[in-house]
Design a protein around this motif. Structure first.
Motif, mmCIF file in Angstrom:
data_model
loop_
_atom_site.group_PDB
_atom_site.id
_atom_site.type_symbol
_atom_site.label_atom_id
_atom_site.label_comp_id
_atom_site.label_asym_id
_atom_site.label_seq_id
_atom_site.Cartn_x
_atom_site.Cartn_y
_atom_site.Cartn_z
ATOM 1 N N LEU A 38 0.845 -1.188 0.000
ATOM 2 C CA LEU A 38 0.000 0.000 0.000
ATOM 3 C C LEU A 38 0.882 1.240 0.000
ATOM 4 C CD1 LEU A 38 -3.042 0.823 0.199
ATOM 5 C CD2 LEU A 38 -2.670 1.042 2.662
ATOM 6 N N ARG A 39 0.471 2.223 -0.781
ATOM 7 C CA ARG A 39 1.231 3.473 -0.876
ATOM 8 C C ARG A 39 1.442 4.089 0.506
ATOM 9 N NH1 ARG A 39 -1.039 6.805 -5.395
ATOM 10 N NH2 ARG A 39 -2.941 6.026 -4.456
ATOM 11 N N GLN A 40 2.666 4.477 0.788
ATOM 12 C CA GLN A 40 2.983 5.216 2.013
ATOM 13 C C GLN A 40 2.985 6.702 1.692
ATOM 14 O OE1 GLN A 40 6.444 3.599 4.177
ATOM 15 N NE2 GLN A 40 6.339 1.838 2.796
ATOM 16 N N VAL A 41 2.271 7.471 2.498
ATOM 17 C CA VAL A 41 2.112 8.894 2.221
ATOM 18 C C VAL A 41 2.568 9.709 3.423
ATOM 19 C CG1 VAL A 41 0.490 10.727 1.652
ATOM 20 C CG2 VAL A 41 0.191 8.464 0.643
ATOM 21 N N GLY A 51 4.836 10.662 -1.599
ATOM 22 C CA GLY A 51 4.404 9.275 -1.624
ATOM 23 C C GLY A 51 5.509 8.319 -2.012
ATOM 24 N N LEU A 52 5.490 7.128 -1.389
ATOM 25 C CA LEU A 52 6.408 6.043 -1.725
ATOM 26 C C LEU A 52 5.578 4.852 -2.153
ATOM 27 C CD1 LEU A 52 9.265 4.772 -1.800
ATOM 28 C CD2 LEU A 52 8.876 4.070 0.584
ATOM 29 N N MET A 53 5.847 4.329 -3.369
ATOM 30 C CA MET A 53 5.025 3.271 -3.946
ATOM 31 C C MET A 53 5.918 2.123 -4.402
ATOM 32 S SD MET A 53 2.586 5.873 -6.140
ATOM 33 C CE MET A 53 1.565 4.590 -6.876
ATOM 34 N N PRO A 54 6.114 1.084 -3.555
ATOM 35 C CA PRO A 54 6.982 -0.040 -3.917
ATOM 36 C C PRO A 54 6.197 -1.209 -4.519
ATOM 37 C CG PRO A 54 6.527 -0.077 -1.569
ATOM 38 C CD PRO A 54 5.742 1.085 -2.144
ATOM 39 N N ARG A 244 -7.444 -1.426 -7.244
ATOM 40 C CA ARG A 244 -6.994 -2.354 -6.195
ATOM 41 C C ARG A 244 -7.922 -2.218 -4.988
ATOM 42 N NH1 ARG A 244 -4.626 -7.175 -5.924
ATOM 43 N NH2 ARG A 244 -3.048 -7.384 -4.297
ATOM 44 N N LEU A 245 -8.447 -3.335 -4.508
ATOM 45 C CA LEU A 245 -9.372 -3.292 -3.376
ATOM 46 C C LEU A 245 -8.712 -2.705 -2.139
ATOM 47 C CD1 LEU A 245 -11.138 -6.758 -3.804
ATOM 48 C CD2 LEU A 245 -12.235 -4.504 -3.966
ATOM 49 N N GLU A 246 -7.496 -3.136 -1.826
ATOM 50 C CA GLU A 246 -6.801 -2.634 -0.643
ATOM 51 C C GLU A 246 -6.666 -1.119 -0.695
ATOM 52 O OE1 GLU A 246 -2.648 -3.460 1.828
ATOM 53 O OE2 GLU A 246 -2.654 -3.611 -0.366
ATOM 54 N N SER A 247 -6.313 -0.591 -1.848
ATOM 55 C CA SER A 247 -6.145 0.851 -1.988
ATOM 56 C C SER A 247 -7.477 1.572 -1.827
ATOM 57 C CB SER A 247 -5.532 1.168 -3.362
ATOM 58 O OG SER A 247 -4.260 0.583 -3.497
ATOM 59 N N ALA A 248 -8.532 1.050 -2.438
ATOM 60 C CA ALA A 248 -9.850 1.677 -2.331
ATOM 61 C C ALA A 248 -10.328 1.720 -0.891
ATOM 62 C CB ALA A 248 -10.853 0.933 -3.208
ATOM 63 N N HIS A 249 -10.080 0.647 -0.144
ATOM 64 C CA HIS A 249 -10.528 0.578 1.248
ATOM 65 C C HIS A 249 -9.796 1.555 2.155
ATOM 66 C CE1 HIS A 249 -11.976 -3.815 0.460
ATOM 67 N NE2 HIS A 249 -12.877 -2.911 0.108
ATOM 68 N N GLY A 297 -4.128 4.812 -8.751
ATOM 69 C CA GLY A 297 -2.731 4.750 -9.180
ATOM 70 C C GLY A 297 -1.966 3.755 -8.338
ATOM 71 N N LEU A 298 -1.245 2.853 -8.993
ATOM 72 C CA LEU A 298 -0.599 1.746 -8.295
ATOM 73 C C LEU A 298 0.885 1.653 -8.634
ATOM 74 C CD1 LEU A 298 -3.293 -1.016 -8.921
ATOM 75 C CD2 LEU A 298 -3.121 0.539 -6.964
ATOM 76 N N ALA A 299 1.642 1.135 -7.686
ATOM 77 C CA ALA A 299 3.078 0.976 -7.875
ATOM 78 C C ALA A 299 3.396 0.052 -9.043
ATOM 79 C CB ALA A 299 3.722 0.432 -6.598
ATOM 80 N N ILE A 300 2.635 -1.034 -9.192
ATOM 81 C CA ILE A 300 2.954 -1.982 -10.260
ATOM 82 C C ILE A 300 2.742 -1.365 -11.637
ATOM 83 C CG2 ILE A 300 2.734 -4.078 -8.901
ATOM 84 C CD1 ILE A 300 -0.068 -3.270 -11.212
ATOM 85 N N GLU A 301 1.850 -0.387 -11.739
ATOM 86 C CA GLU A 301 1.679 0.318 -13.015
ATOM 87 C C GLU A 301 2.953 1.088 -13.368
ATOM 88 O OE1 GLU A 301 -3.070 1.040 -12.060
ATOM 89 O OE2 GLU A 301 -1.687 2.742 -12.180
ATOM 90 N N ASP A 302 3.520 1.763 -12.368
ATOM 91 C CA ASP A 302 4.746 2.524 -12.590
ATOM 92 C C ASP A 302 5.908 1.607 -12.945
ATOM 93 O OD1 ASP A 302 3.682 5.166 -11.898
ATOM 94 O OD2 ASP A 302 3.551 4.367 -9.877
ATOM 95 N N LEU A 303 5.999 0.460 -12.244
ATOM 96 C CA LEU A 303 7.096 -0.465 -12.515
ATOM 97 C C LEU A 303 6.976 -1.083 -13.904
ATOM 98 C CD1 LEU A 303 7.587 -2.382 -9.151
ATOM 99 C CD2 LEU A 303 8.922 -0.485 -10.067
#
Length: 324
Positions: A38-41, A51-54, A244-249, A297-303
């Motif tokens: 999950l994105r760290q903000v 933001g940090l998105m691994p 992503r469900l986790e991100s939406a929640h 917006g998700l980290a895996i998209e950026d990667l």
């Protein structure tokens, strides 16, 4: 290490290619073939964020992260709201392979994800597009939407008249088509088949009573739990998909605020758009239903985007090699 700058990213990652890359990686994520946290903000002054998105893509043998600043009011200073970089590591050796400009990746991949969602959720006969917002994401979304549906009419609305007119003039020339400036958000969307909300607003800019049956909506702008672009009535009446469900929640005010109000239940989300891409869940069921894709917006998209860019840079001898 290869450094790939802002001017090179669009040369190496076309919107058309990115749409296919995003569809593939989101299907991988939903099936467990890609991993992210999950994105760290980190909150900064005046509502700004760092933001940090691994993430990790086993199929590509890469891991890495995007670090990005989000300054929503930067447009007042003529600066982008999103700025940063993607660090790409070889997941076998741990070697830092590349550092890629994150601003252009964000602009391209965000619109590409919306286009991929539109491709599976919008009506096939969609012909009118409305864009709420006039910034970089508005421009990239227009390009992306034109690749997945043959829109004959485009309407745009923004809170600043001068910037809306500038967008209209620039994009009309670029795509050789007429773009209409709407006097209000309501007028922009009232007969639209597809709507993209790409604003910096924390309050609803789109309401249920303004949109017609059968519309598809890409809600992109709001990315914090307390912010939203859509009113609760519209979310309630929509068939809702998320990246992503986790991100939406944790992060989506467009989902969490109607949930807190009791307008929707916790099972209102149909599923992740990656599940739709893989065929695990169905997309649009009827011509009349309203479909809604909420993107955070998700980290895996950026990667995935950075890895595609890296491969193209190696093939075409682009970027700057530095010792690191």
């Amino acid at each position: 290490m290869l450094v790939i700058g802002q001017n090179e990213v669009p040369e190496l990652l076309s919107m058309k290619s990115c749409i296919d890359v995003m569809e593939s990686v989101l299907a991988d994520l939903s099936s467990g073939q890609a991993v992210q946290s999950l994105r760290q903000v980190l909150p900064l002054q005046e509502g700004n964020l760092l933001g940090l998105m691994p993430g990790y893509l086993p199929r590509e043998a890469v891991a890495g992260a995007k670090i990005i600043s989000i300054f929503p009011h930067n447009h007042h200073a003529g600066l982008p709201s999103h700025q940063g970089a993607v660090a790409l590591f070889d997941s076998v050796t741990g070697v830092l392979k590349a550092l890629v400009d994150g601003q252009k990746i964000t602009a391209i991949r965000t619109a590409a994800v919306s286009a991929a969602a539109t491709r599976v959720l919008a009506r096939e006969d969609a012909s009118t597009l409305a864009i709420l917002g006039t910034g970089e994401q508005a421009k990239s979304h227009l390009e992306a939407m034109l690749l997945v549906r043959p829109f004959g009419r485009v309407k745009v609305w923004g809170p600043t008249t001068a910037k809306t007119q500038q967008f209209q003039a620039e994009m009309s020339r670029k795509f050789d088509m007429e773009i209409v400036v709407a006097e209000s958000a309501q007028h922009a969307v009232r007969d639209a088949d597809v709507i993209c909300t790409v604003t910096a607003s924390g309050e609803p800019v789109l309401r249920r009573e303004w949109v017609k049956e059968g519309v598809h909506i890409n809600a992109v702008g709001a990315c914090r739990a307390g912010d939203r672009e859509l009113d609760s009535a519209l979310v309630k009446q929509s068939r809702l998909y998320v990246d992503r469900l986790e991100s939406a929640h944790h992060e989506s005010g467009d989902y969490l605020i109607p949930l807190r109000e009791g307008a929707i239940g916790p099972d209102h989300i149909v599923g992740e758009i990656g599940e739709c891409f893989s065929g695990k869940i169905k997309g649009r069921g009827t011509l009349a239903e309203i479909t809604l894709f909420k993107a955070l917006g998700l980290a895996i998209e950026d990667l995935a985007a950075a890895q595609f860019i890296y491969n193209e840079a190696v093939r075409l001898h682009k970027g700057m090699e530095i010792a690191f």
